[in-house]
Scaffold this active site. Structure first.
Site, PDB file in Angstrom:
ATOM      1  N   HIS A 159      10.841  33.247   4.934  1.00  0.00           N
ATOM      2  CA  HIS A 159       9.483  33.508   5.046  1.00  0.00           C
ATOM      3  C   HIS A 159       9.024  33.765   3.661  1.00  0.00           C
ATOM      4  CE1 HIS A 159      10.860  37.578   5.282  1.00  0.00           C
ATOM      5  NE2 HIS A 159      11.322  37.231   6.165  1.00  0.00           N
ATOM      6  N   HIS A 217      11.126  36.559   1.583  1.00  0.00           N
ATOM      7  CA  HIS A 217      12.178  35.661   0.851  1.00  0.00           C
ATOM      8  C   HIS A 217      11.414  34.851  -0.420  1.00  0.00           C
ATOM      9  CE1 HIS A 217      14.035  35.534   5.013  1.00  0.00           C
ATOM     10  NE2 HIS A 217      14.686  36.354   4.349  1.00  0.00           N
ATOM     11  N   CYS A 243      24.227  48.325  13.409  1.00  0.00           N
ATOM     12  CA  CYS A 243      23.031  47.541  13.598  1.00  0.00           C
ATOM     13  C   CYS A 243      23.520  46.121  12.966  1.00  0.00           C
ATOM     14  CB  CYS A 243      21.834  47.937  12.888  1.00  0.00           C
ATOM     15  SG  CYS A 243      20.403  46.881  12.645  1.00  0.00           S
ATOM     16  N   CYS A 250      21.284  44.451  10.308  1.00  0.00           N
ATOM     17  CA  CYS A 250      21.457  45.125   9.061  1.00  0.00           C
ATOM     18  C   CYS A 250      22.959  44.756   8.663  1.00  0.00           C
ATOM     19  CB  CYS A 250      21.425  46.588   9.090  1.00  0.00           C
ATOM     20  SG  CYS A 250      19.917  47.586   9.057  1.00  0.00           S
ATOM     21  N   CYS A 269      17.585  51.637  15.204  1.00  0.00           N
ATOM     22  CA  CYS A 269      17.862  51.388  13.741  1.00  0.00           C
ATOM     23  C   CYS A 269      16.605  51.766  12.877  1.00  0.00           C
ATOM     24  CB  CYS A 269      18.195  50.079  13.163  1.00  0.00           C
ATOM     25  SG  CYS A 269      18.160  49.536  11.784  1.00  0.00           S
ATOM     26  N   HIS A 300      15.228  48.504  11.357  1.00  0.00           N
ATOM     27  CA  HIS A 300      14.928  47.244  12.254  1.00  0.00           C
ATOM     28  C   HIS A 300      14.046  47.786  13.392  1.00  0.00           C
ATOM     29  CE1 HIS A 300      17.546  45.242   9.691  1.00  0.00           C
ATOM     30  NE2 HIS A 300      16.823  43.916   9.806  1.00  0.00           N
ATOM     31  N   LYS A 354       6.453  45.964   7.623  1.00  0.00           N
ATOM     32  CA  LYS A 354       7.240  44.941   6.555  1.00  0.00           C
ATOM     33  C   LYS A 354       7.424  43.644   7.408  1.00  0.00           C
ATOM     34  CE  LYS A 354      12.331  43.907   5.000  1.00  0.00           C
ATOM     35  NZ  LYS A 354      13.267  43.861   5.664  1.00  0.00           N
ATOM     36  N   LYS A 383      11.824  39.023  10.751  1.00  0.00           N
ATOM     37  CA  LYS A 383      11.916  38.427  12.036  1.00  0.00           C
ATOM     38  C   LYS A 383      11.874  39.420  13.169  1.00  0.00           C
ATOM     39  CE  LYS A 383      14.467  35.011  14.526  1.00  0.00           C
ATOM     40  NZ  LYS A 383      15.831  34.999  15.313  1.00  0.00           N
TER      41      LYS A 383
END
Ligand code: ME8
Length: 511
Positions: free
Chosen positions: A23, A26, A131, A134, A149, A152, A299, A302
């Protein structure tokens, strides 16, 4: 101005997990790293730019299972998507590493055996909150409400097994000494402080193997276990040079600049240097930690599901628009919001109206008033030449300070100065008065010369548009070196050609 060097410049992106499609997050790191790589090539540095995919571990195994695929086939398919994204982004990487490459696996195993033999790896048992997104453990105090987490916001799992451990705690003093001796080794400063604090507060030894999963690099002396995915992954920066950079690949070591977002700071600023110290390998020179690309205040990830697909923006506006927007809008080092409105505003207001129109007007006026040939310099705009030299130095300093946004801003000051020059000197008025022929020559020369310089400076950010624009100014856009940005270099007498708009009007826009 220092533009030539005999330096090497080894730069890296993180290797991306192949659990899901790429996405804009990246794309952001890959584009920023590409901008650094291209800038250093312009300086004459011997550049090696590495990117790739991280393919082992529970997270990938689970994603493969969910897709009804074997981990290997799943990794092949997803890795290809990341490789394709790099091509679409015009990333000039010299190699693309996959952690499933046999050469990588063999070299990771060799290093682990070495650490084991030196007594840095021992057997123990561990229980902790894990996690999977992670691929990392957390201590209780780090968790958010409901055992979730902190990165996330998804539930962590209690994991308990007999594992191999790396004596991370034994490297505390050496790590602190390294931080103190190399104050710029992590930028920005806040991230340096954060990482140093983690070390100062004390380090627990690190579990570096897993017995309950099989998708990974086997521990050479204990094949029932696989190497912890982060240890396998971090060494990619080292292993890639042994098979992806030619016979003397190791000449690029150590990395000059490693880019990543702040989510993986601890792995790179604490664990990575400790592993290298243990393996007696020289440490990277600098980690540049950037912020998050946010969508709707969060952020992009996904797990939160607020992903932006870069492809519609590239399709509608062109790749350079995406590269420019990300470099300029998101201050390098800080979080920044991606929005379709903001994207459109920068495209129309800056790329199309300020840069595209400037080129168009300049080339058209040289065509109309001087038969398409750039007139000679009458030496009346040395102040503009000095300004360009000063901005070039500012851009070099900005890159050296790992501040891409400042580099783009400095180049844009020149674009705006040139637009002002057109308005102030009004060549269309000068053209009506034969007594003003020298003045008209000068303004047309200055516009062409200034444009050429600023295009060279912007090449790392918007390479394709710059190459087209340079051709339109009668230049050869090969080997675009920073020395080509010197005021007036090779521009008088060049024959210009009108080209279609660099940044055409876009109807409608992606959501
Ligand atoms: O962490 N904003 O892989 P990953 C900015 N495999 N950058 C972002 C971003 C966002 N919203 N989302 C992703 C891993 N990134 C490991 C790395 S390295 C030895 C192993 C970028 O696929 C950013 O560079 O989760 C971030 O650090 C990285 O992708 C995480 O990629």
């Amino acid at each position: 101005m220092q533009v030539m060097s005999d330096h090497r410049f080894y730069t890296t992106t993180p290797i991306y997990y192949v659990n899901a499609d790429p996405h804009v997050g990246h794309a952001y790191t890959t584009i920023m790293t590409d901008i650094f790589a291209r800038h250093h090539r312009q300086r004459g540095d011997d550049v090696f730019f590495l990117t790739g995919t991280d393919e082992h571990g529970a997270k990938i195994a689970r994603a493969a299972e969910a897709a009804g695929n074997t981990p290997h086939a799943h990794a092949d398919a997803l890795s290809a998507k990341f490789r394709d994204l790099g091509r679409v982004l015009d990333a000039s990487n010299d190699f693309f590493i996959r952690t499933t490459d046999p050469e990588h696996i063999a070299e990771v195993q060799r290093i682990l055996v070495l650490l084991h033999e030196r007594g840095d790896i021992y057997k123990g048992s561990y229980g902790g909150w894990y996690c999977t997104p992670c691929e990392g453990f957390f201590v209780e105090s780090e968790l958010e409400e409901g055992n979730t987490c902190p990165i996330h916001h998804t539930p962590v799992e209690w994991l308990e097994e007999d594992n191999w451990f790396f004596r991370l705690s034994a490297y505390r003093e050496q790590l602190l000494a390294h931080f103190d001796a190399h104050p710029g080794w992590v930028v920005p400063q806040a991230r340096f402080n954060e990482a140093r604090k983690m070390i100062e507060l004390g380090l627990e030894d690190l579990s570096i193997s897993r017995s309950q999963i099989s998708w990974g690099v086997p521990v050479p002396w204990d094949p029932d276990q696989v190497i912890y995915v982060w240890v396998d992954a971090l060494f990619n920066y080292w292993t890639a040079l042994s098979y992806g950079a030619g016979d003397d690949g190791k000449k690029y070591w150590p990395p000059t600049l490693q880019l990543m977002a702040k989510d993986i700071l601890k792995f790179h600023a604490v664990i990575w240097p400790a592993l290298l110290l243990a393996a007696e390998i020289e440490l990277p020179e600098r980690l540049a930690i950037h912020g998050y690309v946010l969508k709707g205040g969060e952020k992009m990830s996904k797990t939160t599901g607020n992903l932006v697909d870069p492809f519609p923006f590239i399709h509608d506006y062109g790749l350079d628009a995406l590269r420019y927007y990300l470099a300029r809008e998101i201050r390098f080092g800080d979080d920044g919001t991606f929005s379709a409105e903001g994207f459109d505003a920068r495209y129309t207001g800056e790329l199309a109206n300020e840069l595209g129109n400037l080129l168009n007007r300049t080339v058209n006026m040289i065509g109309r008033y001087r038969d398409g040939v750039v007139p000679a310099d009458h030496g009346q705009d040395t102040a503009l030449g000095a300004e360009i030299a000063a901005r070039t130095d500012e851009i070099i300093a900005a890159f050296d300070g790992a501040d891409i946004t400042r580099a783009v801003e400095a180049a844009w000051v020149i674009v705006r100065d040139l637009n002002r020059l057109v308005e102030q000197r009004a060549p269309w008025v000068l053209a009506k008065d034969p007594d003003q022929a020298d003045a008209l020559d000068q303004v047309l020369f200055s516009l062409a010369a200034g444009l050429k310089s600023v295009l060279v400076l912007l090449w790392p950010v918007i390479p394709t548009s710059v190459e087209r624009a340079l051709i339109s100014l009668g230049q050869q856009p090969t080997d675009i070196n920073l020395t080509d940005a010197v005021w007036g270099d090779g521009i008088a007498g060049a024959t210009v050609t009108v080209i279609p708009p660099l940044f055409p009007r876009v109807e409608g826009r992606p959501e």
